[in-house]
Design a protein around this motif. Structure first.
Motif, PDB file in Angstrom:
ATOM      1  N   GLY A 293       1.140  -4.857   6.625  1.00 42.07           N
ATOM      2  CA  GLY A 293       2.158  -4.939   7.670  1.00 42.07           C
ATOM      3  C   GLY A 293       1.766  -5.836   8.838  1.00 42.07           C
ATOM      4  O   GLY A 293       0.763  -6.549   8.800  1.00 42.07           O
TER       5      GLY A 293
ATOM      6  N   ASP B 175      -0.046  -4.402  12.155  1.00 41.29           N
ATOM      7  CA  ASP B 175       0.802  -3.559  13.000  1.00 41.29           C
ATOM      8  C   ASP B 175      -0.022  -2.647  13.913  1.00 41.29           C
ATOM      9  O   ASP B 175       0.535  -1.852  14.662  1.00 41.29           O
ATOM     10  CB  ASP B 175       1.821  -2.748  12.169  1.00 41.29           C
TER      11      ASP B 175
ATOM     12  N   HIS C 103       0.788  -1.246   0.000  1.00 41.54           N
ATOM     13  CA  HIS C 103       0.000   0.000   0.000  1.00 41.54           C
ATOM     14  C   HIS C 103       0.818   1.294   0.000  1.00 41.54           C
ATOM     15  O   HIS C 103       0.267   2.360  -0.256  1.00 41.54           O
ATOM     16  CB  HIS C 103      -1.067   0.002   1.105  1.00 41.54           C
TER      17      HIS C 103
ATOM     18  N   ASP D  88      -4.336  -1.036   8.183  1.00 37.58           N
ATOM     19  CA  ASP D  88      -2.921  -1.029   8.587  1.00 37.58           C
ATOM     20  C   ASP D  88      -2.654   0.204   9.470  1.00 37.58           C
ATOM     21  O   ASP D  88      -3.308   1.235   9.331  1.00 37.58           O
ATOM     22  CB  ASP D  88      -2.051  -0.979   7.330  1.00 37.58           C
ATOM     23  N   LEU D  89      -1.669   0.070  10.332  1.00 35.78           N
ATOM     24  CA  LEU D  89      -1.273   1.185  11.200  1.00 35.78           C
ATOM     25  C   LEU D  89      -0.894   2.435  10.405  1.00 35.78           C
ATOM     26  O   LEU D  89      -1.126   3.563  10.842  1.00 35.78           O
ATOM     27  CB  LEU D  89      -0.067   0.764  12.047  1.00 35.78           C
ATOM     28  N   HIS D  90      -0.291   2.195   9.241  1.00 35.21           N
ATOM     29  CA  HIS D  90       0.237   3.294   8.432  1.00 35.21           C
ATOM     30  C   HIS D  90      -0.756   3.694   7.344  1.00 35.21           C
ATOM     31  O   HIS D  90      -1.507   2.857   6.845  1.00 35.21           O
ATOM     32  CB  HIS D  90       1.546   2.869   7.761  1.00 35.21           C
TER      33      HIS D  90
HETATM   34 ZN   LIG Z   1       1.999  -0.707   8.302  1.00 37.13          ZN
END
Ligand SMILES: [Zn+2]
Length: 353
Positions: free
Chosen positions: A297, A255, A130, A168-170
């Motif tokens: 992640g 994550d 991503h 995702d965390l990001h």
């Molecule tokens: Zn991530």
């Protein structure tokens, strides 16, 4: 769902994806997939899915989302020991093969889902995707697997509206920019902010035809299960029902798990069941059987493998009919309530809450 086989989910897991080696000390290591592949062999979930083979995406397909020059640059890493593309993104001898098969794995899953024989699909692949942009490798990512999956659904399967949910965390900068001007793909992301990669603020809502079709929920550290439940209940559900997608594609990043070494969120395994059940529920009401997850992640190996197992189990068994009054009744933190009301205000021009 009457025609569902007892094996409810289509999965892609293949040793090829272990051969992408970004270097001996890299956190995005082959071990991540090894623990997942070991976990999904256990008896509590192994009868819930069928494993199918990936295939390589071809150049014409990669061009849907990446420049010719960029594709050639990645191709040139084939057979070389280690090639660096950005401060944390590397390719080894087999990374090209793994990367084009990760993309093709998504395509093969979507081909299966379109037959309505499964409840969901899950591509357990690496490298992740991503952060990959049109002509830039970033954040461990070479090709943008989920963006290419969206293009495939539109170009080859006749889909007109794709909902991408990125937990995702990001923030998925690459995915966002791929469809920033398009209403054919609605990109919804929850992510730690400010944080890598820097994008994903409340100001980024899409442009032109795409205005209102990029939905960013930037969040401080410390996000808990009940926070996520409230965000999905109050923001994602109304938008998703109104958008009425033909496919739901999910950037599944683990994550967000409480003990992840890169993240500041506090999502437990129960949080992954909440997420799975919301997404499954939304898909049942909008596009039954067209729910697809691709691995992004996740760097705590326990949270990663158990998170994947939780999602397969929740959807594969499908026992929960209703969602999470317990979690919803727990109050989200003040900062989450503030974010929710700010998001509703910004998007009230585009969506009804
Ligand atoms: Zn991530």
């Amino acid at each position: 769902m009457e025609n569902c086989s007892p094996k409810n989910i289509v999965v892609i897991s293949d040793p090829l994806f272990l051969k992408h080696n970004p270097g001996p000390t890299h956190i995005e290591s082959p071990r991540r997939l090894e623990v997942i592949y070991e976990r999904i062999e256990k008896p509590d979930i192994k009868d819930l899915y069928v494993n199918i083979a990936p295939r390589p995406a071809n150049i014409e397909e990669l061009l849907w989302n990446h420049s010719q020059d960029y594709i050639e640059t990645i191709a040139q890493s084939k057979g070389k020991d280690i090639v660096q593309f950005d401060p944390d993104t590397y390719a080894g001898a087999y990374s090209w093969d793994a990367a084009i098969n990760a993309v093709g794995a998504c395509f093969n899953c979507l081909d299966k889902l379109i037959t309505n024989q499964f409840r969901a699909g899950f591509a357990l692949v690496r490298p992740p995707g991503h952060h990959a942009e049109y002509s830039k490798a970033r954040g461990f990512c070479l090709f943008n697997n989920i963006a290419l999956a969206a293009h495939y659904a539109i170009n080859k399967l006749g889909a007109q509206r794709i909902l991408i949910v990125d937990f995702d965390l990001h923030h998925g900068n690459g995915t966002q920019w791929s469809f920033y001007n398009s209403s054919n793909v609605l990109y919804f992301s929850t992510h730690q902010f400010p944080y890598y990669p820097g994008t994903g603020s409340l100001d980024e809502i899409g442009e032109g035809e795409g205005e209102g079709f990029t939905v960013n929920i930037p969040l401080f550290r410390g996000v808990r299960d009940e926070d996520m439940a409230n965000i999905y209940e109050q923001i994602l559900m109304p938008i998703a029902y109104s958008y009425n997608p033909d496919f739901i594609l999910v950037s599944a990043g683990f994550d967000i798990y409480v003990d992840d070494p890169l993240g500041g969120f506090q999502i437990s395994l129960n949080g992954f069941s909440i997420i799975a059940n919301y997404l499954f529920d939304i898909s049942k009401h909008t596009c039954p059987g067209r729910l697809f997850f691709v691995l992004e992640g996740g760097y705590n190996l326990y949270g990663l493998s158990e998170g994947v197992a939780t999602i397969i189990k929740e959807i594969g068994l499908g026992q929960r009919d209703k969602i999470f009054d317990a979690e919803l009744s727990l109050s989200p933190s003040v900062s989450i309530l503030d974010t929710i009301s700010e998001v509703k205000k910004i998007y009230s021009n585009y969506w009804k809450f």
